[in-house]
Design an enzyme around this catalytic site. Structure first.
Site, PDB file in Angstrom:
ATOM      1  N   HIS A  10       0.636  -1.568   0.003  1.00  0.00           N
ATOM      2  CA  HIS A  10      -0.589  -0.268   0.021  1.00  0.00           C
ATOM      3  C   HIS A  10       1.429   1.228  -0.073  1.00  0.00           C
ATOM      4  O   HIS A  10       2.448   0.858   0.133  1.00  0.00           O
ATOM      5  CB  HIS A  10      -0.948   0.275   1.737  1.00  0.00           C
ATOM      6  CG  HIS A  10       0.106   0.119   2.260  1.00  0.00           C
ATOM      7  ND1 HIS A  10       0.618  -0.933   2.393  1.00  0.00           N
ATOM      8  CD2 HIS A  10       0.049   1.485   3.370  1.00  0.00           C
ATOM      9  CE1 HIS A  10       1.297  -0.167   3.825  1.00  0.00           C
ATOM     10  NE2 HIS A  10       0.516   0.816   4.680  1.00  0.00           N
ATOM     11  N   HIS A  17       4.828  -0.084   0.134  1.00  0.00           N
ATOM     12  CA  HIS A  17       5.582  -0.890   1.018  1.00  0.00           C
ATOM     13  C   HIS A  17       4.801  -1.645   1.844  1.00  0.00           C
ATOM     14  O   HIS A  17       3.158  -1.845   1.731  1.00  0.00           O
ATOM     15  CB  HIS A  17       6.527   0.226   2.423  1.00  0.00           C
ATOM     16  CG  HIS A  17       4.985   1.151   2.606  1.00  0.00           C
ATOM     17  ND1 HIS A  17       4.235   2.382   2.352  1.00  0.00           N
ATOM     18  CD2 HIS A  17       4.226   1.122   4.609  1.00  0.00           C
ATOM     19  CE1 HIS A  17       3.451   2.757   2.767  1.00  0.00           C
ATOM     20  NE2 HIS A  17       3.514   1.857   4.305  1.00  0.00           N
ATOM     21  N   ASP A  30       0.601   5.300   1.962  1.00  0.00           N
ATOM     22  CA  ASP A  30      -0.193   6.138   2.530  1.00  0.00           C
ATOM     23  C   ASP A  30      -1.166   6.920   2.400  1.00  0.00           C
ATOM     24  O   ASP A  30      -0.910   7.617   1.900  1.00  0.00           O
ATOM     25  CB  ASP A  30       0.891   6.587   3.785  1.00  0.00           C
ATOM     26  CG  ASP A  30       1.508   5.409   4.584  1.00  0.00           C
ATOM     27  OD1 ASP A  30       1.182   4.225   4.775  1.00  0.00           O
ATOM     28  OD2 ASP A  30       3.226   5.823   4.959  1.00  0.00           O
ATOM     29  N   ARG A  64       5.990   6.693  13.497  1.00  0.00           N
ATOM     30  CA  ARG A  64       5.223   7.449  12.391  1.00  0.00           C
ATOM     31  C   ARG A  64       5.541   8.585  12.436  1.00  0.00           C
ATOM     32  O   ARG A  64       3.901   9.053  13.049  1.00  0.00           O
ATOM     33  CB  ARG A  64       5.329   6.429  11.680  1.00  0.00           C
ATOM     34  CG  ARG A  64       4.789   6.005  10.427  1.00  0.00           C
ATOM     35  CD  ARG A  64       3.646   5.179   9.527  1.00  0.00           C
ATOM     36  NE  ARG A  64       2.186   5.962   9.291  1.00  0.00           N
ATOM     37  CZ  ARG A  64       1.133   5.418   8.769  1.00  0.00           C
ATOM     38  NH1 ARG A  64       1.844   4.243   8.103  1.00  0.00           N
ATOM     39  NH2 ARG A  64      -0.079   6.660   8.531  1.00  0.00           N
TER      40      ARG A  64
END
Ligand code: SIN
Length: 283
Positions: A96, A253, A98, A268
């Site tokens: 996917h 990723h 983000d 993150r």
């Protein structure tokens, strides 16, 4: 600053810099150029508080807040990704990019490794530029004419047995959104900074505008497999203190879930993006 490529297609490891404190503008510009060129960069041996990571990431743009996961109480811009010794599922598995399920997906993601399994817990990346380039001219033309319909994993699972909260059990999940709308994007996206075409398809892509599910699924499945061929990918082995940044407009990723019984903890931060633009259909 030393830059070492990870594979022939994408990714680079950067050594010899510290991102905390006053990184000179010229050094930051060189780092950002490396990021745009290689799609994902891993900077080793950093020592960062959440506030220091945030100060660095702010240099890339405004901060995006995850719609389904709370940030740290003391630093809401920072989301903790955690899988404990007793969890079985992880956050971020599956190919996917983000926030593709939003109309304005995130530009960059910065992930900092705090607690890393002795082995396992690597992250895979795949190059969406190469994904487009390696299609036949006829498939490129078809792809340029299509628009994908995208939905979050939490919303894809709503109504099924697993809820988002249960899936990411050690994370600070928000309630799954009841009425999330589909986000529509061009299948071939114009990268706003490099001007290149990228094949913009990921696990959030659940359909194609104007197509039935039966028509759309085989094509989306083929394109996903095509993008993730080994020669389009690189693999990042984390260490405590590794800081990775990737460009969500040019790489997919996939966080590998192969470390049951071990703990993995990351911080993150994502950077806001804008509306997606199509690579010109006639190009
Ligand atoms: C993600 O941001 O999707 C998670 C990546 C990872 O934990 O490696």
């Amino acid at each position: 600053m030393q830059i070492t490529r990870l594979t022939g297609t994408l990714g680079a490891e950067v050594t010899g810099i510290q991102v905390s404190g006053d990184m000179p503008a010229a050094e930051f510009d060189a780092l950002k150029s490396a990021l745009l060129r290689h799609g994902v960069i891993a900077i080793r041996d950093q020592s960062l508080t959440p506030a220091e990571q945030l100060a660095f990431v702010r240099r890339f743009g405004d901060i995006h807040f995850h719609p389904h996961v709370h940030g740290l109480p003391e630093q809401p811009e920072v989301m903790e990704i955690l899988k404990t010794e007793t969890d079985t599922s992880n956050f971020g598995s599956g190919w996917h990019t983000d926030q593709m399920f939003l109309t304005e997906p995130a530009n960059y993601t910065c992930l900092y490794g705090l607690e890393i399994p002795d082995c396992g817990g690597d992250t895979l990346f795949a190059c969406m530029r190469q994904g487009y380039r390696t299609l036949s001219p006829a498939m490129q033309r078809l792809a340029r004419s299509l628009r994908t319909l995208n939905r979050s994993v939490a919303s894809q699972m709503a109504g099924r047995s697993a809820s988002a909260a249960k899936t990411f059990s050690s994370m600070r999940a928000k309630d799954a959104p009841a009425d999330e709308t589909l986000a529509e994007h061009p299948m071939v996206r114009l990268h706003p900074e490099t001007g290149e075409p990228v094949l913009y398809v990921g696990l959030h892509s659940v359909g194609l505008a104007g197509f039935s599910e039966a028509e759309a699924k085989p094509l989306l499945d083929f394109l996903m497999q095509h993008q993730a061929r080994p020669e389009n990918t690189c693999r990042l082995r984390w260490q405590p203190g590794t800081l990775a940044i990737w460009d969500n407009r040019s790489v997919l990723h996939n966080a590998i879930n192969d470390y049951h019984g071990q703990r993995r903890r990351m911080h993150r931060i994502t950077v806001k993006g804008g509306p997606t633009k199509a690579y010109p259909e006639a190009a």
